[in-house]
Enzyme design. Structure first.
Site, PDB file in Angstrom:
ATOM      1  N   LEU A   1      20.599  34.919 -20.258  1.00  0.00           N
ATOM      2  CA  LEU A   1      20.034  34.360 -19.034  1.00  0.00           C
ATOM      3  C   LEU A   1      19.389  35.464 -18.208  1.00  0.00           C
ATOM      4  O   LEU A   1      20.061  36.410 -17.779  1.00  0.00           O
ATOM      5  CB  LEU A   1      21.129  33.667 -18.213  1.00  0.00           C
ATOM      6  CG  LEU A   1      21.969  32.632 -18.968  1.00  0.00           C
ATOM      7  CD1 LEU A   1      22.980  31.990 -18.023  1.00  0.00           C
ATOM      8  CD2 LEU A   1      21.086  31.586 -19.612  1.00  0.00           C
TER       9      LEU A   1
ATOM     10  N   GLY B   1      32.154  33.963 -23.030  1.00  0.00           N
ATOM     11  CA  GLY B   1      33.198  34.968 -23.208  1.00  0.00           C
ATOM     12  C   GLY B   1      34.235  34.969 -22.119  1.00  0.00           C
ATOM     13  O   GLY B   1      34.950  35.966 -21.951  1.00  0.00           O
TER      14      GLY B   1
ATOM     15  N   CYS C   1      27.894  30.817  -9.514  1.00  0.00           N
ATOM     16  CA  CYS C   1      27.044  30.965 -10.699  1.00  0.00           C
ATOM     17  C   CYS C   1      27.568  30.105 -11.846  1.00  0.00           C
ATOM     18  O   CYS C   1      26.788  29.459 -12.561  1.00  0.00           O
ATOM     19  CB  CYS C   1      26.977  32.433 -11.115  1.00  0.00           C
ATOM     20  SG  CYS C   1      25.896  32.761 -12.523  1.00  0.00           S
TER      21      CYS C   1
ATOM     22  N   GLY D   1      25.314  40.310 -22.838  1.00  0.00           N
ATOM     23  CA  GLY D   1      25.076  41.695 -23.222  1.00  0.00           C
ATOM     24  C   GLY D   1      26.345  42.511 -23.203  1.00  0.00           C
ATOM     25  O   GLY D   1      26.331  43.709 -23.477  1.00  0.00           O
ATOM     26  N   GLY D   2      27.468  41.850 -22.895  1.00  0.00           N
ATOM     27  CA  GLY D   2      28.755  42.525 -22.869  1.00  0.00           C
ATOM     28  C   GLY D   2      29.569  42.247 -24.121  1.00  0.00           C
ATOM     29  O   GLY D   2      29.188  41.431 -24.972  1.00  0.00           O
TER      30      GLY D   2
ATOM     31  N   ASP E   1      32.583  40.802 -24.413  1.00  0.00           N
ATOM     32  CA  ASP E   1      33.288  39.524 -24.475  1.00  0.00           C
ATOM     33  C   ASP E   1      32.406  38.412 -25.044  1.00  0.00           C
ATOM     34  O   ASP E   1      32.813  37.674 -25.950  1.00  0.00           O
ATOM     35  CB  ASP E   1      33.798  39.130 -23.088  1.00  0.00           C
ATOM     36  CG  ASP E   1      34.870  40.063 -22.573  1.00  0.00           C
ATOM     37  OD1 ASP E   1      35.631  40.596 -23.399  1.00  0.00           O
ATOM     38  OD2 ASP E   1      34.944  40.267 -21.349  1.00  0.00           O
TER      39      ASP E   1
ATOM     40  N   CYS F   1      26.597  40.912  -9.298  1.00  0.00           N
ATOM     41  CA  CYS F   1      25.557  41.328 -10.240  1.00  0.00           C
ATOM     42  C   CYS F   1      24.208  41.545  -9.573  1.00  0.00           C
ATOM     43  O   CYS F   1      23.426  42.390 -10.016  1.00  0.00           O
ATOM     44  CB  CYS F   1      25.435  40.306 -11.370  1.00  0.00           C
ATOM     45  SG  CYS F   1      24.736  38.713 -10.894  1.00  0.00           S
TER      46      CYS F   1
ATOM     47  N   ALA G   1      26.260  31.669 -24.757  1.00  0.00           N
ATOM     48  CA  ALA G   1      25.716  32.434 -23.630  1.00  0.00           C
ATOM     49  C   ALA G   1      26.107  33.898 -23.823  1.00  0.00           C
ATOM     50  O   ALA G   1      27.288  34.235 -23.839  1.00  0.00           O
ATOM     51  CB  ALA G   1      26.257  31.903 -22.313  1.00  0.00           C
ATOM     52  N   MET G   2      25.105  34.783 -23.982  1.00  0.00           N
ATOM     53  CA  MET G   2      25.357  36.185 -24.308  1.00  0.00           C
ATOM     54  C   MET G   2      24.839  37.074 -23.177  1.00  0.00           C
ATOM     55  O   MET G   2      23.632  37.224 -22.989  1.00  0.00           O
ATOM     56  CB  MET G   2      24.705  36.540 -25.638  1.00  0.00           C
ATOM     57  CG  MET G   2      25.186  35.652 -26.782  1.00  0.00           C
ATOM     58  SD  MET G   2      24.483  36.083 -28.401  1.00  0.00           S
ATOM     59  CE  MET G   2      25.343  37.647 -28.729  1.00  0.00           C
TER      60      MET G   2
END
Length: 366
Positions: free
Chosen positions: A32, A125, A101, A9-10, A12, A193, A6-7
């Site tokens: 996601l 992460g 979440c 965009g950060g 970690d 978020c 699971a990425m």
């Protein structure tokens, strides 16, 4: 092992995916899409669901040489996280959307789909550790995220992997830079978020409208007015706009929120102290504990754990109830938050706080 990374965009999640690749696994990156109308760019460190984040995740995946996909989970996120957030505030409770979440999206919807597609585990992460089939705190106490993972079931823990649990944030950023990942210096996301401007009150006003009511002191005396109980949470001090000062001149805090009557009760700081917490809908990262046991509990993501006696009690009406008696008083514990239980560094489970019992007040000396 086939791993779904699971990425976000950060930095970690990018380093976590890189470590999965280094370990020799067959890794696929997935970002996601949780917003129907994502912003083009993040507002500094606020939010984590912009188009910029999706592009950063894709660039990291390209750098690692792994397949990359975007999964649209915006409908499920809206129903399970955003709508739940609004409903909880409307009911006078204080939800934790990040925890929800993790429960409903990252380790339920994503894991379910991943397993159906033939993946063996989901890699994230998060700063936490899996030791065997047990979930444990991260080595870096300052970054430990085990609290928001306390909702995971034993099945979810068994199919999860947290490659960053033994590292510090400084080490992760240095590694990202050494790998040439463009997100190495990207600010951490924080706050909620789906409220990137940070205006939670405005977000709730747009969905719940104005619901005027009274702010009263502990003796029932009206000391102010408000436009909606959803503006308040137990333990809050700022933004009360009280028209009548306290007799002792000390600040007052929100002690209770009652949406049915539109009443917000305020009082002194010491009235916030509680020593018993009752939680509903408990979940366990392993087997259900038997009998009263001694452990540690935590009621905030970065709060200090405190020793407690913990017991699971059967309730015919609402299922099992978790009852926690703390050795020392906790302050500002709000219904709707999570109480997470630990045995040393091991995460045992969690429950949603339904009610609290105030700590005994010292007797006045005549």
């Amino acid at each position: 092992m086939r791993v779904l990374a699971a990425m976000s965009g950060g930095v970690d999640s990018a380093v976590a995916a890189a470590r999965a690749v280094d370990a020799g696994h067959d890794v696929t990156g997935v970002h996601l899409a949780l917003s129907k109308n994502p912003q083009s760019f993040r507002s500094g460190a606020r939010g984590c669901c912009s188009r910029e984040d999706a592009h950063d995740a894709r660039r990291a995946a390209d750098r690692l040489g792994i397949p990359f996909y975007v999964w649209d989970l915006s409908d499920r996120f809206a129903a399970d996280v955003v709508d739940d957030f609004v409903a909880e505030y409307a009911a006078g409770r204080t939800p934790n959307p990040c925890l929800r979440c993790n429960e409903k999206i990252k380790f339920s919807a994503v894991l379910e789909r991943g397993l159906a597609l033939g993946f063996d585990a989901v890699c994230t992460g998060h700063y936490a550790r899996r030791v065997g089939d047990e979930l444990h705190r991260a080595v870096d106490d300052a970054k430990d995220q085990s609290y928001v993972l306390g909702v995971l079931t034993a099945h979810q823990v068994a199919h999860s992997w947290f490659p960053l649990g033994g590292s510090t944030k400084t080490e992760v950023r240095a590694e990202a830079a050494a790998r040439g990942l463009s997100v190495a210096a990207k600010p951490d996301s924080h706050d909620i978020c789906f409220i990137p401007d940070g205006d939670t009150a405005g977000f709730l006003d747009a969905r719940l409208g104005t619901r005027p009511g009274s702010i009263v002191d502990v003796d029932g005396t009206a000391v102010g007015e408000h436009d909606g109980t959803h503006h308040f949470t137990v333990g809050q001090r700022r933004g009360l706009r009280l028209g009548v000062p306290a007799a002792d001149g000390k600040p007052r805090f929100v002690l209770d929120v009652t949406p049915v009557t539109g009443t917000v009760t305020v009082g002194p700081r010491e009235a916030l102290a509680v020593t018993r917490i009752a939680g509903v809908r408990p979940t366990w990262t392993g087997t259900t504990p038997a009998g009263p046991w001694r452990g540690l509990v935590q009621v905030r993501a970065h709060g200090a754990p405190v020793p407690a006696t913990i017991e699971v009690r059967a309730s015919a009406a609402d299922g099992d109830e978790l009852v926690v008696d703390t050795d020392e008083p906790l302050s500002g514990v709000a219904p709707g938050q999570a109480v997470v239980c630990y045995d040393g560094t091991r995460v045992v489970g969690s429950a949603t706080i339904a009610s609290t019992v105030a700590a005994p007040r010292p007797a006045l000396v005549p």
